[in-house]
Design an enzyme around this catalytic site. Sequence first.
Site, PDB file in Angstrom:
ATOM      1  N   HIS A 121       0.817  -1.219   0.000  1.00 57.45           N
ATOM      2  CA  HIS A 121       0.000   0.000   0.000  1.00 57.45           C
ATOM      3  C   HIS A 121       0.854   1.274   0.000  1.00 57.45           C
ATOM      4  O   HIS A 121       1.156   1.809  -1.048  1.00 57.45           O
ATOM      5  CB  HIS A 121      -0.991  -0.013   1.157  1.00 57.45           C
ATOM      6  CG  HIS A 121      -1.797  -1.259   1.249  1.00 57.45           C
ATOM      7  ND1 HIS A 121      -2.242  -1.940   0.136  1.00 57.45           N
ATOM      8  CD2 HIS A 121      -2.226  -1.978   2.322  1.00 57.45           C
ATOM      9  CE1 HIS A 121      -2.924  -3.012   0.507  1.00 57.45           C
ATOM     10  NE2 HIS A 121      -2.915  -3.068   1.824  1.00 57.45           N
ATOM     11  N   ASP A 122       1.241   1.772   1.184  1.00 54.92           N
ATOM     12  CA  ASP A 122       2.059   2.988   1.238  1.00 54.92           C
ATOM     13  C   ASP A 122       3.451   2.668   1.780  1.00 54.92           C
ATOM     14  O   ASP A 122       4.146   3.534   2.299  1.00 54.92           O
ATOM     15  CB  ASP A 122       1.399   4.079   2.082  1.00 54.92           C
ATOM     16  CG  ASP A 122       1.131   3.641   3.506  1.00 54.92           C
ATOM     17  OD1 ASP A 122       1.383   2.476   3.847  1.00 54.92           O
ATOM     18  OD2 ASP A 122       0.656   4.487   4.298  1.00 54.92           O
ATOM     19  N   SER A 123       3.848   1.406   1.644  1.00 56.81           N
ATOM     20  CA  SER A 123       5.189   0.971   2.021  1.00 56.81           C
ATOM     21  C   SER A 123       5.794   0.269   0.819  1.00 56.81           C
ATOM     22  O   SER A 123       5.306  -0.776   0.392  1.00 56.81           O
ATOM     23  CB  SER A 123       5.124   0.019   3.230  1.00 56.81           C
ATOM     24  OG  SER A 123       6.417  -0.466   3.558  1.00 56.81           O
TER      25      SER A 123
END
Length: 823
Positions: free
Chosen positions: A756-758
């Site tokens: 996702h946001d990693s």
Amino acid sequence: MTELNTQQMTNDDLIKQILWENHQVDEGVRRYKAANEGKSLDATDQGNKIMRDAIDTLVNNIQQSYLEAESALITKGGGNSTPWHFIIGLVSAEQTAVITIKKSLEYIRTATTNKQQSTTNLAISIGEALRQQLMFENWKTNSKIEAALDGHKKSYADILIERAKGKVHRNTISNWKRKFANYENIEWGNDAVVIGMKLIELLIESAPETFTLTSKMIKGKTTRIFKLTEEAQVKVQASEDGMSLSRPFLMPTLIEPQDWHYQEDKLVGGYWHLRQPLFTAGLHKHTAADQTAASPEFLTSVNNIQKTKWSVNSYMLSVIEMLYGTKSAYGDIPQVTSIPTMEPLESEAYKALSDEDRKAYHKKRQAVLEQAESIRGKHGAFVRKISIAHQMAEHDEFYFPYFSDFRGRLYPMAQELTPHGDQVARALLKFKVGKKAGASGLYWLKVHLANLFGKDKDTFEQRVAWSTEVIKSGQLAESVDSPLDGGIWTQADEPLTFLAVAKELVDAYDLDKPEDFISHIPVAMDGVCNGMQLLSLLGRDEVGAEKTNCRAIDQRFDLYTEVAEEVMNIIEDDRLTDPVAEEWFKKLHNNKGKQRKTVKRAVMTTPYGVTQRGIQEQLIGDRHCSDMETSRTNASKYMTSCIQIAMSKVNGKAVQIMSYFQDVAEAVCELNLPIKWSTPMGLNVTQSYYNYERKKIRTVLGEVVLWVESADMGMDTKKNRLAISPNIIHSLDAAMLQLTVNKLAEGGLNDFAMIHDSYGTHASNIEELHATLREAAYEIFSADVLTELKDSIESSYGITLPTLPEYGNYNMEEIKSASYFFS
């Protein structure tokens, strides 16, 4: 099943993979038969023993149900038969029993963390697994490998037709054949519920001391919950380490997953034989209802990610097992030292209680039972990860097929041991292909080490300096060489993943040239309050962009701290006239860590649609409002107001944009139509929270209520309104990840650990990752995304939407040089 050409079907690797995908049921049957012959399954292993006994009785009961079905079909000609009469004999009794128990255990595991699962969901999953097994049996026969495996066996359906000849009219037999053939070739729909409920009934009859069916009120509705009895919970948990039946159905693949692609207007891919959809669909179908939703660019990104080769980190597997064996509770390693219990009251003692005391007794007992279930659930999940790790360690490499939620966010299909798992799972996995670290790779391994310790709010130089010091001091080597003795690794925010990185750094600096070290650990760079970052970019908000690290400034900001400081300013102004503010001031003013922790969850969930009441419930649930003289309600209301005011000052554009999205949802819902938009990767997203329609299905366990979405029932305006902001933001963060992956893949990068946001890849490729993800952000957000969305919806629906919020003056070029945008 995916259509495969002859060349593919005779490929040894492909056949091996299809057998692997379906091996769980056959392996269960093999173990069951071996146990009956006294060859395996230690009888002293209580967990395995009760499962073996359950299968033994269940097989007999399924075979008895064949006779029941046969009687109904022959005496009545099939005219008044229910669907299970036709389905029950399509696969063997042993296979059906193993499927029923495996799916039941899987359901129980899931229900531990998802209290809203109903028995209907279990029935559907059993029915779908039964159909998958039927497809596998047909594949074995059609592939002419059946004889090489077990020899061809007739199903009970075949035997029934033979035995019915001369007893019923040939036209009836012809109808039966068509019916059986239909079940082999079409989706089962509601019939999956019917056969599933029948098998649940048979399972409970077969093992009443192990499985039970209870009722529970969930959201005002009576829901039937399938579960283990308390006695069985204790026995299963005590020996779950060896329970092969508890392993999940979906495992990593041994060969590269099938590319997702359109075939006859349907999306196929991922597993080579198991039928799993690309887009998930629950009660609401959303994007899954659109057969043309996926664009070529979107599919390419999914395929690029699932091409990553993985292997098991043998060092971490041995360390984690040693820690577990010595009852060292680090990371997410559970230690079941004592399970809370609360014996039920004797009948006379219970009768003597007042109504109020009875309520208190039931509440306390329920809390104890739920705590016990939670402990057992965490322990079970842990031992399953270890079991799967041992199984996968036997293979040189493996892969994870991926699926998408309706917004475009991507997830591994396999369960338990995945790159998206907890730190136990992530510590156990590494890239199969290693890369020379070089000076750059060593730098980013040190940054990653510091991040995992909890130094992620420092500058990069400070993080590298900290890691260099712990390497020089010998602390890291001590932890790696003697992890059971404790050491610095136990103090990390994520001890297990920290230790995995520490091992690589220690090994690297043991070399004469550390730069030559071959690294296999994924190094991750994370977005900083990513939802707020994207909202700041959408609104060109200078203040919000600065506080979320989107500015070209060599300084690391922390939005949670910024909001906490603004909250304390508000409290300071109010404390002389408001006693609640005075209480909060006394509670927080000398503790910046507590200030940040108090506001963090509210700030984190604001971009994803948390309501005012939701923030209040978070504050109470996280115990921030405990130990105060004022009521928790008053304390939470005041703090919620402070947080929302502070948020509007620190990142005001975000609040305005979320409000605008809600206005858009309301306008479209007035037309009684789903809301649709396209992501920058060309994925056509559908948000369609329809009101539910209640459908009743007759089963052996009585009438089952299915709640299904129905366009005739109209849109649920409230749910669509609350969901629109987080869903748009998630679709944008997914698009940015996908664009980054495609750009990197075009440059030759093949290994991705993206959550996702990693964003994760090899340490030596982090510089390239940093540059590429910023290019992707610029490419997406330099366009006027909000205006494009507004124009698209107005054109598609023939409506006029409100005026967009006024933009700020943030220069999008800055994102290319924003050092801590992802860090």
